[in-house]
Design a protein around this motif. Sequence first.
Motif, PDB file in Angstrom:
ATOM      1  N   ALA A   1      59.901  43.646 -12.589  1.00  0.00           N
ATOM      2  CA  ALA A   1      60.948  42.944 -13.335  1.00  0.00           C
ATOM      3  C   ALA A   1      60.522  41.505 -13.582  1.00  0.00           C
ATOM      4  O   ALA A   1      59.765  40.918 -12.817  1.00  0.00           O
ATOM      5  CB  ALA A   1      62.243  42.975 -12.538  1.00  0.00           C
ATOM      6  N   THR A   2      61.048  40.923 -14.673  1.00  0.00           N
ATOM      7  CA  THR A   2      60.728  39.539 -15.020  1.00  0.00           C
ATOM      8  C   THR A   2      61.412  38.614 -14.040  1.00  0.00           C
ATOM      9  O   THR A   2      62.584  38.790 -13.711  1.00  0.00           O
ATOM     10  CB  THR A   2      61.218  39.223 -16.449  1.00  0.00           C
ATOM     11  N   GLY A   3      60.711  37.564 -13.622  1.00  0.00           N
ATOM     12  CA  GLY A   3      61.261  36.605 -12.666  1.00  0.00           C
ATOM     13  C   GLY A   3      62.206  35.621 -13.338  1.00  0.00           C
ATOM     14  O   GLY A   3      62.305  35.548 -14.567  1.00  0.00           O
ATOM     15  N   ALA A   4      62.939  34.855 -12.525  1.00  0.00           N
ATOM     16  CA  ALA A   4      63.895  33.871 -13.033  1.00  0.00           C
ATOM     17  C   ALA A   4      63.129  32.698 -13.651  1.00  0.00           C
ATOM     18  O   ALA A   4      62.001  32.407 -13.279  1.00  0.00           O
ATOM     19  CB  ALA A   4      64.773  33.377 -11.894  1.00  0.00           C
ATOM     20  N   THR A   5      63.784  32.007 -14.600  1.00  0.00           N
ATOM     21  CA  THR A   5      63.176  30.845 -15.250  1.00  0.00           C
ATOM     22  C   THR A   5      63.091  29.704 -14.250  1.00  0.00           C
ATOM     23  O   THR A   5      64.034  29.442 -13.506  1.00  0.00           O
ATOM     24  CB  THR A   5      64.030  30.408 -16.457  1.00  0.00           C
ATOM     25  N   GLY A   6      61.978  28.993 -14.249  1.00  0.00           N
ATOM     26  CA  GLY A   6      61.787  27.886 -13.308  1.00  0.00           C
ATOM     27  C   GLY A   6      62.549  26.644 -13.733  1.00  0.00           C
ATOM     28  O   GLY A   6      63.007  26.526 -14.871  1.00  0.00           O
ATOM     29  N   ALA A   7      62.693  25.688 -12.822  1.00  0.00           N
ATOM     30  CA  ALA A   7      63.407  24.442 -13.087  1.00  0.00           C
ATOM     31  C   ALA A   7      62.554  23.547 -13.990  1.00  0.00           C
ATOM     32  O   ALA A   7      61.338  23.624 -13.983  1.00  0.00           O
ATOM     33  CB  ALA A   7      63.705  23.727 -11.768  1.00  0.00           C
TER      34      ALA A   7
END
Length: 112
Positions: free
Chosen positions: A41-47
Amino acid sequence: MKYSIIFSAVLVSAALSACDRPTIVTPPAAVNVPVPGPAGATGATGATGSTGYTGATGSTGNTGNTGNTGSAGDTGATGSKGSTGNTGDTGATGQPGKTGGDTVVIVPAPKN
């Protein structure tokens, strides 16, 4: 003597090149290559990253060189003709001539 060394060298090289040795071929070893599985799965967007440092102001540049001297201008146009001058004053009247005297005037005869 000088041909015997050359003859020996040619004979030795011919004899050694005539030997027939079988070539041994080793088959390459089999390499097992792992096959990748399905993608995750695609990871969360970084800060968002912080703003970088603003650099220091640069030094003032050098003054440019003085320009070249310009070309000489064209010759000017000829001026207008001046006005006619005023008429001069009339000269003084001469003294009356003397009469009677011994002056003789000779007039030459015209040529035909």
